[in-house]
Design an enzyme around this catalytic site. Sequence first.
Site, short mmCIF file in Angstrom:
data_model
loop_
_atom_site.label_atom_id
_atom_site.label_comp_id
_atom_site.label_asym_id
_atom_site.label_seq_id
_atom_site.Cartn_x
_atom_site.Cartn_y
_atom_site.Cartn_z
N GLY A 126 -5.53 25.72 36.09
CA GLY A 126 -4.89 26.93 35.97
C GLY A 126 -2.92 26.78 36.02
N ARG A 127 -2.71 26.29 37.55
CA ARG A 127 -1.19 25.63 37.53
C ARG A 127 -0.44 25.13 36.18
NH1 ARG A 127 0.86 25.25 42.56
NH2 ARG A 127 -1.00 24.60 42.60
N GLU A 136 -11.74 23.91 34.60
CA GLU A 136 -10.61 24.74 34.57
C GLU A 136 -8.97 25.06 35.66
OE1 GLU A 136 -13.10 25.73 38.33
OE2 GLU A 136 -15.04 25.44 37.23
N TYR A 174 3.65 27.50 52.23
CA TYR A 174 3.54 26.37 51.53
C TYR A 174 4.59 25.29 52.51
CZ TYR A 174 -0.21 27.94 48.79
OH TYR A 174 -1.27 29.34 48.09
N GLY A 188 -6.80 21.75 38.93
CA GLY A 188 -5.86 20.82 39.68
C GLY A 188 -4.84 20.66 39.75
N CYS A 247 12.28 41.21 56.04
CA CYS A 247 12.89 40.95 56.87
C CYS A 247 11.83 39.76 57.89
CB CYS A 247 12.66 42.42 58.66
SG CYS A 247 13.60 43.93 57.22
N GLU A 248 11.73 38.52 57.52
CA GLU A 248 11.71 36.85 57.83
C GLU A 248 11.96 36.27 58.18
OE1 GLU A 248 8.01 37.09 59.12
OE2 GLU A 248 7.02 39.58 58.34
N TYR A 287 0.67 31.01 40.38
CA TYR A 287 1.14 31.41 42.12
C TYR A 287 1.66 31.93 42.47
CZ TYR A 287 -3.01 28.43 41.27
OH TYR A 287 -5.14 27.87 40.49
N1 LLP Z 1 -11.22 25.91 40.13
C1 LLP Z 1 -10.80 26.52 40.87
C2 LLP Z 1 -12.79 26.26 41.83
C3 LLP Z 1 -10.07 26.81 42.63
O1 LLP Z 1 -10.27 27.23 43.39
C4 LLP Z 1 -8.44 26.60 41.00
C5 LLP Z 1 -7.52 26.84 42.19
C6 LLP Z 1 -8.34 26.29 40.20
C7 LLP Z 1 -9.45 25.85 39.35
C8 LLP Z 1 -7.28 26.37 39.21
O2 LLP Z 1 -6.02 25.25 40.27
P1 LLP Z 1 -4.64 24.63 39.22
O3 LLP Z 1 -5.29 24.32 38.10
O4 LLP Z 1 -4.43 26.11 39.47
O5 LLP Z 1 -4.52 23.51 40.23
N2 LLP Z 1 -1.49 28.85 45.40
C9 LLP Z 1 -1.60 27.84 45.89
C10 LLP Z 1 -3.05 27.24 44.84
C11 LLP Z 1 -4.37 27.00 45.03
C12 LLP Z 1 -5.25 27.39 44.29
C13 LLP Z 1 -6.50 27.61 44.49
N3 LLP Z 1 -7.48 27.17 43.07
C14 LLP Z 1 -0.08 26.96 45.15
O6 LLP Z 1 0.13 28.47 44.55
O7 LLP Z 1 -0.08 26.06 45.45
#
Ligand code: LLP
Length: 434
Positions: free
Chosen positions: A289-290, A287, A333, A250, A359-360, A387
Amino acid sequence: MGLGALTPLPGSPQVAYRAGSLALDGCDVADLAARFGTPLYAYSRTAMLAALSAYQQALEGRDHLICYAVKANSSLAVLQTFARAGCGFDIVSSGELERVLAAGAEPSKVVFSGVGKTRAEMRQALAVGVMCFNVESEAELDALSAVAVQSGHTARISLRVNPDVDPKTHPYISTGLKGNKFGIGHERAVAVYAHAASLPGLEVVGIDCHIGSQITDIAPYLDAVDRVLDLVEAVEASGARLHHLDLGGGLGITYTDEQPPSAADLIGALLQRIDARGHGHRRLMFEPGRSLVGNAGLLVTEVLYLKPAHDAGGKNFCIVDAAMNDLMRPAMYEAWMGIVPCRLRADPPVTCDVVGPVCESGDWLGRDRALAVQPGDHLAVLSAGAYGMSMASNYNTRGRAAEVMVSGDQVWLIRERETPADLFRHEHLLPAQS
Ligand code: LLP
């Protein structure tokens, strides 16, 4: 941004102008576009590894595991980069499991999250020996125990608890508030842990929470960890042992002027709280990601046409060859992502909407951007490593973009552009006499 200056852009030191040309790591981005075509995703391996190592260093000397959230960018070479650096993985489907295994991950470093794991996915994950299932409901606990018993395995589990804190982010990406589908309400957690302990196929090993994404403040994390530690204490008072705390992902990144805490600051603050409450001996998991991949990536696109305001009802449009199917975040978003030219021009900038060919009306990448560009120029959408490709679709029968990974001046093609034949390979015409 003056011509000739070395100008870093928001987000990553690996993305900067050198003498008026955009560089990613040691590579000229317009040259990459000319060589591999557009739309093109380009990632800096240096930036990804630096982001991972910030987490690893902040946890040095502690029993810990970083599990990269595969959904942020699931390209094999990205997963391989992290696997080689000792990282674990957070997966949410059997597809992601197959990917991490293909990229060289150790199953003992994989956690399986998600509210809707199927029994087939559970069976597969048990067979390969994932480290832990993050279970999100009582019904899932029962199903997992039954699948484990049938297949002669024990499933290690932690419960994903919903701490009911507001991460103050976009509503579509906040997950730790009461009333959304994720996790087990914290008021139910002690009872659900007791139920888990009574089931034959399960071994309770930890606790998990994830409160949302693109979080730019430490406070919601501290609220969440307090709730989680309250639960750990209550659960352990009833006899169970929770070996690890998984605090989810997150952490936000800089798209424009956000100033998220660094991984070091976030983890430092969390460790202080965890130690102060006497839980410092537990294994810590995250965990992200981003924050591991977002700032490391660009989406490179070519300007096809300029459509001036007098042609288009008062707005200038810059029509490019990348679209919402390549990068959904703006359409989905209303996300603001930086867009910059790959070669700076001295001409005065014009304010325009950067839009794709789909086309949107929702097919836009940026609105009201001041850009000095001409058809044939290349633009880069910044901070597109997370993402972006992982959410790409084939809408309008558009093949997904090619991807390259760079490191210094080395470049590797890590995904070929999809061809139309790729797109309908699995389809069938009806028989002639039908
Ligand atoms: N762990 C779980 C259980 C999650 O659901 C997620 C993200 C993460 C870890 C990783 O979160 P991060 O560190 O990436 O924030 N598509 C959206 C973001 C969706 C996130 C979903 N879950 C966007 O483009 O902003």
